[in-house]
Design a protein around this motif. Structure first.
Motif, PDB file in Angstrom:
ATOM      1  N   ARG A 183     -20.873   5.279 -80.169  1.00 59.61           N
ATOM      2  CA  ARG A 183     -20.345   6.676 -80.377  1.00 59.61           C
ATOM      3  C   ARG A 183     -21.378   7.868 -79.857  1.00 59.61           C
ATOM      4  NH1 ARG A 183     -15.324   7.734 -83.163  1.00 59.61           N
ATOM      5  NH2 ARG A 183     -15.889   9.846 -83.722  1.00 59.61           N
ATOM      6  N   TYR A 184     -22.632   7.638 -79.975  1.00 58.34           N
ATOM      7  CA  TYR A 184     -23.702   8.617 -79.770  1.00 58.34           C
ATOM      8  C   TYR A 184     -24.457   8.378 -78.643  1.00 58.34           C
ATOM      9  CZ  TYR A 184     -21.916  10.162 -84.410  1.00 58.34           C
ATOM     10  OH  TYR A 184     -21.194  10.343 -85.451  1.00 58.34           O
ATOM     11  N   GLY A 185     -23.880   7.848 -77.563  1.00 54.87           N
ATOM     12  CA  GLY A 185     -24.396   7.574 -76.196  1.00 54.87           C
ATOM     13  C   GLY A 185     -26.028   6.825 -76.447  1.00 54.87           C
ATOM     14  N   TYR A 186     -25.800   6.022 -77.310  1.00 55.54           N
ATOM     15  CA  TYR A 186     -27.111   5.138 -77.727  1.00 55.54           C
ATOM     16  C   TYR A 186     -28.224   5.875 -77.842  1.00 55.54           C
ATOM     17  CZ  TYR A 186     -23.937   1.266 -76.525  1.00 55.54           C
ATOM     18  OH  TYR A 186     -22.686   0.630 -76.675  1.00 55.54           O
ATOM     19  N   ASN A 187     -28.051   7.253 -78.320  1.00 52.30           N
ATOM     20  CA  ASN A 187     -29.235   8.057 -78.747  1.00 52.30           C
ATOM     21  C   ASN A 187     -29.212   8.046 -80.111  1.00 52.30           C
ATOM     22  OD1 ASN A 187     -31.095  10.154 -79.356  1.00 52.30           O
ATOM     23  ND2 ASN A 187     -30.327  11.049 -77.455  1.00 52.30           N
ATOM     24  N   PHE A 188     -30.313   7.639 -80.794  1.00 54.74           N
ATOM     25  CA  PHE A 188     -30.519   7.597 -82.321  1.00 54.74           C
ATOM     26  C   PHE A 188     -30.492   8.972 -82.823  1.00 54.74           C
ATOM     27  CE2 PHE A 188     -33.024   6.106 -86.369  1.00 54.74           C
ATOM     28  CZ  PHE A 188     -32.115   5.932 -86.964  1.00 54.74           C
ATOM     29  N   GLN A 189     -30.931   9.927 -82.291  1.00 55.64           N
ATOM     30  CA  GLN A 189     -31.472  11.399 -82.694  1.00 55.64           C
ATOM     31  C   GLN A 189     -29.895  11.987 -82.628  1.00 55.64           C
ATOM     32  OE1 GLN A 189     -34.283  12.791 -83.751  1.00 55.64           O
ATOM     33  NE2 GLN A 189     -32.773  14.229 -84.509  1.00 55.64           N
ATOM     34  N   ASN A 190     -28.975  11.630 -81.726  1.00 57.14           N
ATOM     35  CA  ASN A 190     -27.658  12.322 -81.869  1.00 57.14           C
ATOM     36  C   ASN A 190     -27.011  12.034 -83.088  1.00 57.14           C
ATOM     37  OD1 ASN A 190     -28.085  13.122 -79.327  1.00 57.14           O
ATOM     38  ND2 ASN A 190     -26.778  11.797 -78.308  1.00 57.14           N
ATOM     39  N   TYR A 191     -27.118  10.478 -83.620  1.00 58.91           N
ATOM     40  CA  TYR A 191     -26.450  10.208 -84.939  1.00 58.91           C
ATOM     41  C   TYR A 191     -27.130  10.649 -86.010  1.00 58.91           C
ATOM     42  CZ  TYR A 191     -25.212   6.622 -88.454  1.00 58.91           C
ATOM     43  OH  TYR A 191     -24.954   6.045 -89.554  1.00 58.91           O
ATOM     44  N   ILE A 192     -28.513  10.839 -85.942  1.00 66.46           N
ATOM     45  CA  ILE A 192     -29.351  11.700 -87.146  1.00 66.46           C
ATOM     46  C   ILE A 192     -28.810  13.147 -87.173  1.00 66.46           C
ATOM     47  CG2 ILE A 192     -31.603  12.634 -87.657  1.00 66.46           C
ATOM     48  CD1 ILE A 192     -32.780  10.180 -86.263  1.00 66.46           C
ATOM     49  N   ASP A 193     -28.536  13.817 -86.049  1.00 67.50           N
ATOM     50  CA  ASP A 193     -28.107  15.298 -86.025  1.00 67.50           C
ATOM     51  C   ASP A 193     -26.821  15.472 -86.943  1.00 67.50           C
ATOM     52  OD1 ASP A 193     -30.554  16.030 -84.812  1.00 67.50           O
ATOM     53  OD2 ASP A 193     -29.617  15.975 -82.756  1.00 67.50           O
ATOM     54  N   SER A 194     -26.006  14.374 -86.577  1.00 65.13           N
ATOM     55  CA  SER A 194     -24.528  14.368 -87.173  1.00 65.13           C
ATOM     56  C   SER A 194     -24.557  14.220 -88.556  1.00 65.13           C
ATOM     57  CB  SER A 194     -23.638  13.016 -86.427  1.00 65.13           C
ATOM     58  OG  SER A 194     -22.783  12.950 -87.134  1.00 65.13           O
ATOM     59  N   LYS A 195     -25.560  13.076 -88.998  1.00 64.29           N
ATOM     60  CA  LYS A 195     -25.561  13.100 -90.538  1.00 64.29           C
ATOM     61  C   LYS A 195     -26.105  14.587 -91.113  1.00 64.29           C
ATOM     62  CE  LYS A 195     -24.536   8.634 -91.404  1.00 64.29           C
ATOM     63  NZ  LYS A 195     -23.044   8.664 -91.886  1.00 64.29           N
ATOM     64  N   PHE A 196     -27.186  15.036 -90.636  1.00 60.87           N
ATOM     65  CA  PHE A 196     -27.408  16.191 -91.128  1.00 60.87           C
ATOM     66  C   PHE A 196     -26.800  17.738 -90.940  1.00 60.87           C
ATOM     67  CE2 PHE A 196     -31.698  14.014 -91.627  1.00 60.87           C
ATOM     68  CZ  PHE A 196     -32.284  14.864 -92.653  1.00 60.87           C
ATOM     69  N   ASN A 197     -25.622  17.283 -90.314  1.00 59.61           N
ATOM     70  CA  ASN A 197     -24.765  18.429 -90.522  1.00 59.61           C
ATOM     71  C   ASN A 197     -24.145  18.613 -91.565  1.00 59.61           C
ATOM     72  OD1 ASN A 197     -24.638  18.786 -87.435  1.00 59.61           O
ATOM     73  ND2 ASN A 197     -22.772  17.912 -87.186  1.00 59.61           N
ATOM     74  N   ILE A 198     -24.403  17.769 -92.623  1.00 61.50           N
ATOM     75  CA  ILE A 198     -23.933  17.930 -94.119  1.00 61.50           C
ATOM     76  C   ILE A 198     -24.578  18.957 -94.801  1.00 61.50           C
ATOM     77  CG2 ILE A 198     -25.591  16.234 -95.254  1.00 61.50           C
ATOM     78  CD1 ILE A 198     -23.137  15.167 -96.704  1.00 61.50           C
ATOM     79  N   VAL A 199     -25.689  19.394 -94.365  1.00 66.95           N
ATOM     80  CA  VAL A 199     -26.380  20.465 -95.000  1.00 66.95           C
ATOM     81  C   VAL A 199     -26.276  21.959 -94.398  1.00 66.95           C
ATOM     82  CG1 VAL A 199     -28.197  19.141 -96.178  1.00 66.95           C
ATOM     83  CG2 VAL A 199     -28.724  19.890 -93.984  1.00 66.95           C
ATOM     84  N   GLN A 200     -25.596  21.770 -93.283  1.00 62.87           N
ATOM     85  CA  GLN A 200     -25.909  23.031 -92.280  1.00 62.87           C
ATOM     86  C   GLN A 200     -25.338  24.345 -92.816  1.00 62.87           C
ATOM     87  OE1 GLN A 200     -23.588  22.036 -88.707  1.00 62.87           O
ATOM     88  NE2 GLN A 200     -21.744  23.026 -89.222  1.00 62.87           N
ATOM     89  N   ASN A 201     -24.235  24.240 -93.685  1.00 63.16           N
ATOM     90  CA  ASN A 201     -23.849  25.593 -94.324  1.00 63.16           C
ATOM     91  C   ASN A 201     -24.418  25.809 -95.754  1.00 63.16           C
ATOM     92  OD1 ASN A 201     -22.144  26.313 -92.078  1.00 63.16           O
ATOM     93  ND2 ASN A 201     -20.948  24.476 -92.545  1.00 63.16           N
ATOM     94  N   GLN A 202     -25.077  24.936 -96.468  1.00 67.35           N
ATOM     95  CA  GLN A 202     -25.811  25.156 -97.670  1.00 67.35           C
ATOM     96  C   GLN A 202     -26.501  26.173 -97.862  1.00 67.35           C
ATOM     97  OE1 GLN A 202     -27.142  21.013 -98.719  1.00 67.35           O
ATOM     98  NE2 GLN A 202     -25.547  21.099-100.367  1.00 67.35           N
ATOM     99  N   THR A 203     -26.731  26.795 -98.843  1.00 59.24           N
ATOM    100  CA  THR A 203     -27.536  28.007 -99.496  1.00 59.24           C
ATOM    101  C   THR A 203     -28.449  27.551-100.491  1.00 59.24           C
ATOM    102  OG1 THR A 203     -26.294  28.653-101.111  1.00 59.24           O
ATOM    103  CG2 THR A 203     -25.414  29.451 -99.114  1.00 59.24           C
ATOM    104  N   SER A 204     -29.177  28.426-100.908  1.00 58.66           N
ATOM    105  CA  SER A 204     -30.032  28.252-101.893  1.00 58.66           C
ATOM    106  C   SER A 204     -29.452  28.095-103.295  1.00 58.66           C
ATOM    107  CB  SER A 204     -31.275  29.355-102.083  1.00 58.66           C
ATOM    108  OG  SER A 204     -30.404  30.675-102.258  1.00 58.66           O
ATOM    109  N   GLU A 205     -28.192  28.309-103.354  1.00 60.64           N
ATOM    110  CA  GLU A 205     -27.511  28.014-104.676  1.00 60.64           C
ATOM    111  C   GLU A 205     -26.973  26.471-104.806  1.00 60.64           C
ATOM    112  OE1 GLU A 205     -25.689  31.086-106.504  1.00 60.64           O
ATOM    113  OE2 GLU A 205     -27.882  31.252-105.664  1.00 60.64           O
ATOM    114  N   ASP A 206     -27.075  25.825-103.358  1.00 59.53           N
ATOM    115  CA  ASP A 206     -26.670  24.413-103.676  1.00 59.53           C
ATOM    116  C   ASP A 206     -27.940  23.407-103.635  1.00 59.53           C
ATOM    117  OD1 ASP A 206     -24.177  25.679-102.750  1.00 59.53           O
ATOM    118  OD2 ASP A 206     -24.537  25.924-100.884  1.00 59.53           O
TER     119      ASP A 206
END
Length: 457
Positions: free
Chosen positions: A192-215
Motif C-alpha cells: 500500500r506504500y509503494g514498497y517504501n518503508f518511510q511512507n509507512y512510518i510517516d503514516s503511523k506518525f500522523n497520529i501525533v501531528q495535531n497534538q499539543t503540549s497539553e497532550d
C-alpha cells in the motif's frame, strides 16, 4: 416553492461496511445530504440499516459522476489512495477523509488512539478494560468493534479508546488524540506504500501531528525505527517512554519480571507473571495500557484489579485445548512475520508451527534464529507453499504441506510429544483457503476439538 439558502452539503461515503455505514448515519444526523457507494456487495445487516434510515446507496459499482459532485468524501480504510476515483476526487479538490477523522469532528470526548504494526488490538482492549473497570464512561472503536462515527451519532462518552490502523491515519486532517500510543513499526502492508518503508512510518506518525503540549505521546523506546524517527521530528506532546531494556525514572518499564510505571505523578508496580496475558510483546502492551490509565487518573488499586480480570481477543495466542499434555494455540491473527516473531518468543517449549497463506512480500530472515531454536516441525497450510518450504528446508527438521486444516492438525498431533506446543501462527493473510483470519482460527479450533473427541472413542 420556498428553498433554503443553506444548501445541504453533499457527502459521499465510499465503502459500506461497519465504518462506512456508521459514517453515513452520523452524516445524516448532522443534516448532510448522504449517498453511500460500494463497489462490492453490502452485508444484509447494513442494507437494512441504510434502508431504515432512508439513506440512498448503491452496490456493485460506483456512479462516478455523482461521486465527483460531492463536497466531502469519507472513504473506507480498505480503499488505497492510488485508485483512479480517489485520484480524480483529489484533482477536483474534493476532500477525502477517513471515518475516524469525520467522527472526531463531532465529539467532545477525550480520544485515546493506539497504533502499531502489532499488538494494537490487545493494547486497545486492555486499555478500554482498565478504564471501564475503573468506572469511567468510555467507548471502544476504530479498527475494532462498533463504528466510531455510529457511536458518536448515538451515544455520549467522556473517553474513546480507538485502535487506529495506518490506513485510517492516511486520511486524517484535524484528528487530535489527547493520548497517542505508538507500540512499534515494522515493515507491513508495504504493497500500500509503494514498497517504501518511510511512507509507512510517516503514516503511523500522523497520529501525533495535531497534538499539543497539553497532550501525551506514549511510545516504545526500544524500537530503533521509532527512536530514529523522533530525532527527525518536532513532537509537541509530552513524551512517555515504555521500555523492556531500560529502567526509566519517568515512564513504564519491565524490571526483573515486574511491570513498573511512573507516569502522571503516580507509581504502579505489578508482577508480570500474575497477568492473564503472556510473552514479552504483551509486557509492552500492558505497560502502554497502564500508562494511559495513570494519565487519566485511574488508581493503582483499580489498575491492578483490571489487569487481573482481563480476557484477550480470540485468535491472538489463544489457548484452545491441552491434549495429552500438548498445548494447542490459535494465533490466526498473526498475518505478518513480526507477529510470528512475538508468538515464538512467548514459548520456551518445543513448537510444531502451522504457517502459510497469502504472502504479502514476507522476509523470513527475521524469524530464522527463533525457528531454528524452537520449531521442531513446520506444517505449511497453504496453496502457496513454495516460498516457506524453500526457506525453511534445512532449518526445520521436518516439513509437511497440506491445504486441509484437519489434516494439518492431525499431522501436528502425530509429530508432537507431551510438553510440546502446537502453534497456528501463519505469518500470512488467509484468503487462499479461508474467508478471513477469524474463519481460519475458528476452523483450526474446530479441528483441534475433533482430536479430543477422537481420543475418547
Amino acid at each position: 416553492m420556498f428553498k433554503s439558502s443553506l444548501v445541504q452539503k453533499k457527502v459521499v461515503i465510499l465503502g459500506g461496511g461497519e465504518s462506512g455505514t456508521g459514517a453515513a448515519i452520523l452524516a445524516k444526523s448532522k443534516g448532510f445530504g448522504v449517498f453511500l457507494s460500494d463497489r462490492g456487495l453490502l452485508n444484509q445487516k447494513y442494507i437494512d440499516v441504510l434502508n431504515s434510515e432512508n439513506i440512498p446507496f448503491e452496490q456493485g459499482s460506483h456512479s462516478e459522476s455523482r461521486i465527483l459532485e460531492s463536497d466531502l468524501v469519507i472513504k473506507s480504510p480498505g480503499i488505497p489512495d492510488t485508485v483512479a476515483l480517489i485520484v480524480a476526487l483529489k484533482e477536483k479538490g474534493i476532500p477525502v477523509i477517513s471515518e475516524i477523522e469525520f467522527a472526531s469532528r463531532y465529539t467532545t470526548a477525550k480520544l485515546i488512539a493506539i497504533t502499531g504494526s502489532n499488538g494494537k488490538t490487545t493494547t486497545t482492549l486492555l486499555t478500554y478494560h482498565l478504564l471501564k473497570n475503573a468506572g469511567l464512561n468510555v467507548g471502544l472503536a476504530g479498527n475494532i468493534g462498533d463504528s466510531f462515527a455510529w457511536q458518536v451519532a448515538e451515544k455520549q462518552f467522556d473517553y474513546y479508546v480507538l485502535e487506529i490502523s495506518s490506513f485510517q491515519l492516511d486520511n486524517i486532517q484535524d484528528f487530535h488524540p489527547k493520548i497517542a500510543v505508538l507500540l512499534n513499526i515494522t515493515p507491513d502492508h508495504l504493497d500500500r506504500y509503494g514498497y517504501n518503508f518511510q511512507n509507512y512510518i510517516d503514516s503511523k506518525f500522523n497520529i501525533v501531528q495535531n497534538q499539543t503540549s497539553e497532550d501525551h505521546f506514549i511510545f516504545f523506546e526500544d524500537s530503533e525505527v521509532i527512536t530514529a524517527e523522533l530525532l527527525k521530528r518536532i513532537i509537541n506532546a509530552q513524551k512517555v517512554k515504555i521500555s523492556l531494556a531500560n529502567k526509566l525514572t519517568e515512564g513504564a518499564y519491565l524490571d526483573e519480571g515486574k511491570l513498573v510505571s511512573n507516569v502522571g505523578n503516580s507509581t504502579f508496580e505489578q508482577t508480570f507473571a500474575a497477568l492473564p496475558i503472556k510473552g514479552p510483546h504483551n509486557a509492552i502492551n500492558a505497560l502502554a495500557a497502564i500508562a494511559v490509565a495513570q494519565l487519566v487518573g485511574v488508581s493503582a488499586e483499580k489498575i491492578a484489579e483490571g489487569l487481573k480480570s482481563f480476557t484477550n481477543a480470540p485468535h491472538r495466542l489463544e489457548e484452545v485445548e491441552v491434549i495429552d499434555n500438548v498445548t494447542y494455540i490459535n494465533d490466526s491473527k498473526a498475518t505478518n512475520v513480526d507477529s510470528v516473531f512475538y508468538a515464538l518468543g512467548s514459548f520456551e517449549r518445543p513448537v510444531v508451527l502451522i504457517a502459510g497463506g497469502v504472502d504479502k512480500g514476507n522476509d523470513y530472515s527475521q524469524i530464522e534464529t527463533l525457528v531454528r531454536n524452537k520449531v521442531k516441525a513446520l506444517i505449511v497450510l497453504s496453496k502457496d507453499f513454495e516460498k516457506l518450504e524453500t526457506y525453511f528446508s534445512g532449518i526445520v527438521p521436518q516439513i509437511y504441506i497440506t491445504q486441509d486444516v484437519q489434516d494439518a492438525v492431525n499431522k501436528a498431533q502425530e509429530w508432537s510429544v507431551p510438553g510440546d506446543i502446537v502453534l497456528l501462527s501463519p505469518a500470512c493473510a488467509s484468503f487462499d483457503l479461508f474467508k478471513n483470519y477469524e474463519d481460519r482460527g475458528d476452523k483450526f479450533k474446530a479441528a483441534v476439538r475433533n482430536l479430543t473427541s477422537q481420543n475418547h472413542h
